[in-house]
Write an enzyme that holds these catalytic residues in place. Structure first.
Site, PDB file in Angstrom:
ATOM      1  CG  ASP A   1     -36.901  -7.156  28.584  1.00 12.37           C
ATOM      2  OD1 ASP A   1     -36.418  -6.499  29.528  1.00 12.37           O
ATOM      3  OD2 ASP A   1     -36.631  -6.938  27.392  1.00 12.37           O
TER       4      ASP A   1
ATOM      5  CG  ASP B   1     -31.210  -3.064  26.359  1.00 13.63           C
ATOM      6  OD1 ASP B   1     -31.126  -4.300  26.492  1.00 13.63           O
ATOM      7  OD2 ASP B   1     -32.284  -2.441  26.485  1.00 13.63           O
TER       8      ASP B   1
END
Length: 747
Positions: free
Chosen positions: A507, A569
């Site tokens: 990430d 997301d």
């Protein structure tokens, strides 16, 4: 080598009607690059890319990038107005430098020691190379001598003593030309590269449209189409990564081009850092498109003997509309960009802990979640953020980043013990296989509340005494520093060596703010690529997934190393249709991570049927769950094993097949068709996104089928490919929001 006059004699050659033959033979590794004197033609199966050297000056002029051509080829006749001398500002140039009368955006701008920014990069020689050399330190497409041929054109500025090697690699099967440039300072003093585009294309005089991808966090990859106006227009990223805001992709097309018909040129920059895309329609009506490094984050100093290599840019041409362009990029990237062994391998259905547990867990709750996942048939359990940090435990987002050691409070028996317990579980009670384990990392970042930051505050990017601004309570490590790169490599390696970990989610949750110099952005990416290359080479059996708060770094540079990327997301299925179809303009669905999440959705609060949510997620190469099964209603939980079985059935076709966007994302009935590489199977995803009262049922028309073949539809009715494509099928829905997954088998 050919000698050329200086620019003072330019005009004499500018008005010559110049014609030389192009040999019309099928594209192959032997004739993909045709050189006739100083005219160069790169041939794909359906495309020709042609340019030539001006006999008088040595400048490179563009001739053609479009349908495959043969025979003699006339170059542009340049107009003369009221006796004024024409300059190179009135012609189509192949690699426009700064000055000499071309007032359009240059592909290269060099500041010399004396302050000059004028360049005169002229032809010196050329080289044809079977295959394709690697780009040092950068991700790049690859292929054998049978797949690709490379032409390198060597330019030189005798005054500044700067050399520029232009690389053109042609992949005939994909109608793709891949370009990059290597600039070398052969002089005695320092120079500064202020602008460097990987690719510049000058289109002929005609009206054109452009398509690009814009967005923000949780709404990435929204496609925009607009007319190319006179003057300059464009977009960029200055965030240090490709970003949610814009993507390093551009399409140019004729105004009449549709999804399935018409000329389309696609450009995709193989890079993950700050970039710039500029489009300029000049006074003569020509349109110039440039993609490359962001000039605002460059100012790259070259000392004598040093070189700067640009990222490469992929250019494809299709006469089959925007969809044809996309399929060329998909095939090229699956086969000649993604290095991972998992590029086209079936992906394990996973469950990620983030939306199910967040930071609130311990070894007991983690094992319980993994057990419930295995009972549903999940093949891979992924433990997301929060597992690390000793002195500064990661129990919230304000501590622990940088300290990649398991949290002893969460795992009193150690992380390897927890991994062993989880990997002893059997998906769907199938004792012949074991549940796999994956882990989340964010190695490029550091919290001020961490041991690493207290030991090495200088490792965080900063600009002198200016405040270090936080995003998500974190700072960015300076990946340009070799010692930081080595620390990250060792930290991740130590964890992977400690336990049976088969998946990593990498990430990156913020952009770069303060840097010591503009060139730091590119230095950062070069360091990051070294880390990616080292770790993915060292651990080839690990499935790596990229992420940057969702799709903030969904680009070809990351795909070189990570075969899949978390697309957004935003897991709301209606939103995801738009995001995934937009992403598919440039990137193969095989690369998309897409998950079935709980309702009400965490991002939008919307409630949608579980089949609808799952069907949308199945259009990504990596299907997974983003929820806690213990919190699901019984009927939804009971449906999950069947949905996993369906996902595993469609996954091979989604991974390797051609994608056809039959109906757009903003339609009431979006539709996507995937066709297997051999044409024997196809799967249709068809959605109704809002209700209609007393409305006729629309027909969805297929594309890409064999019109002469007969296909069974879900093993029942049989229709010819011609009927399916020209008449189509109707699918009624029994609810306001609904979805269908329909299989076609060639008989």
């Amino acid at each position: 080598m050919v000698a050329f006059m200086n620019s003072a004699t330019f005009v004499a050659g500018l008005f010559t009607l110049w014609s030389r033959p192009i040999w019309a033979t099928p594209a192959s590794n032997t004739n993909a690059v045709v050189v006739n004197g100083t005219a160069f033609t790169l041939n794909g199966d359906h495309v020709s890319y042609r340019f030539h050297v001006d006999d008088a000056t040595g400048d490179l002029f563009s001739d053609h990038f479009g349908p495959r051509v043969s025979g003699n080829f006339p170059t542009e006749i340049v107009s003369q107005v009221n006796g004024w001398v024409n300059t190179i500002g009135r012609v189509r140039r192949e690699f426009p430098d700064q000055g000499r009368g071309d007032f359009r955006i240059p592909a290269i701008r060099i500041r010399q020691t004396a302050g000059y920014t004028v360049s005169e990069l002229l032809y010196r020689s050329h080289t044809v190379i079977p295959g394709k050399p690697a780009l040092p330190g950068l991700p790049a497409t690859f292929g054998s001598e049978e797949d690709v041929t490379t032409l390198v054109v060597h330019l030189y500025d005798e005054i500044s003593e700067v050399a520029a090697d232009l690389s053109y690699s042609i992949f005939p099967k994909y109608d793709a030309v891949v370009r990059s440039v290597n600039v070398t300072n052969q002089g005695a003093g320092n120079i500064t590269i202020e602008t460097l585009a990987s690719l510049s294309v000058d289109f002929p005089y005609e009206d054109l449209d452009m398509v690009y991808l814009r967005g923000d966090w949780a709404r990435e990859a929204h496609s925009e189409r607009r007319k190319v106006e006179y003057g300059t227009q464009g977009f960029d990223s200055s965030a240090g990564y490709s970003s949610h805001l814009h993507n390093p992709f551009l399409a140019i097309m004729n105004p009449a081009t549709t999804e399935s018909q018409g000329e389309t040129w696609g450009f995709s920059l193989v890079y993950s850092g700050s970039f710039a895309v500029n489009v300029e329609r000049g006074s003569q009506g020509f349109t110039r498109a440039l993609l490359g490094l962001n000039p605002g984050q460059l100012s790259w100093v070259l000392r004598p003997g040093e070189s700067l290599v640009s990222p490469e840019c992929v250019a494809v041409y299709s006469a089959d509309g925007i969809g044809g362009m996309s399929r060329l990029l998909h095939r090229l990237y699956r086969n000649h960009l993604i290095k991972s062994k998992f590029a086209v391998s079936d992906r394990p259905v996973l469950l990620n802990s983030w939306e199910g547990l967040g930071f609130n867990y311990n070894e007991t709750t983690v094992y319980q979640l993994a057990t419930e996942a295995a009972e549903l048939g999940v093949k891979l359990f992924v433990l997301d953020d929060g597992w690390f940090g000793d002195k500064y435990p990661r129990t919230a987002d304000n501590a622990g980043l940088g300290d990649w050691v398991p949290n002893p409070d969460r795992f009193p028996h150690g992380l390897p013990h927890e991994v062993d317990r989880i990997t002893a579980l059997h998906p769907g009670n199938d004792t012949s296989t074991n549940l796999r384990f994956g882990l989340w990392f964010e190695p490029e970042m550091v919290n001020p509340n961490s041991s690493l930051y207290h030991q090495h505050p200088d490792w965080a990017l900063h600009a002198g005494s200016y405040p270090r601004t936080l995003t998500r309570n974190q700072l960015v490590l300076n990946m340009a520093l070799p010692e930081v790169q080595d620390y990250v490599i060792k930290s991740v390696s130590d964890i992977l060596d400690s336990a049976d970990i088969s998946y990593v989610k990498w990430d990156n949750n913020r952009g770069i703010h303060e840097t010591p110099s503009p060139s730091t952005d590119h230095q950062y990416m070069l360091g990051m690529y070294r880390v990616f290359d080292n770790l993915t080479t060292k651990y080839p059996n690990v499935l790596w997934e990229g992420c940057a708060s969702g799709g903030g770094r969904f680009d070809p540079g990351v795909l070189q190393y990570f075969p899949q990327i978390w697309t957004s997301d935003d897991t709301d299925a209606l939103e995801r249709i738009t995001i995934q179809m937009g992403t598919s303009l440039a990137y193969p669905p095989s690369a998309m991570g897409a998950h079935l999440s709980a309702v009400p959705n965490q991002q939008t609060g919307r409630t949608l049927p579980i089949t609808f949510r799952a069907h949308v997620a199945m259009m990504g190469g990596s299907f997974g769950l983003e929820l806690n099964p213990a919190h699901m209603p019984d009927d939804e939980r009971d449906a999950v094993p069947g949905l996993i079985a369906l996902a595993e059935r469609v996954n091979p076709i989604v991974l390797t097949g051609d994608m056809y966007r039959l109906s757009p994302h903003d339609s009431q009935w979006p539709a996507v068709l995937f066709i297997s590489p051999d044409g024997e199977q196809a799967v249709l995803f068809y959605f109704q996104t809002s209700p209609r009262v007393d409305n006729s049922i629309p027909r969805v028309k297929m594309q890409g089928l064999d019109p002469q073949a007969v296909y069974s539809v879900d093993g029942d009715a049989e229709y010819s490919g011609a009927t399916l494509m020209n008449v189509g099928l109707q699918f009624p829905f029994d609810s306001d929001v609904g979805s269908k997954v329909v299989f076609f088998q060639r008989l």
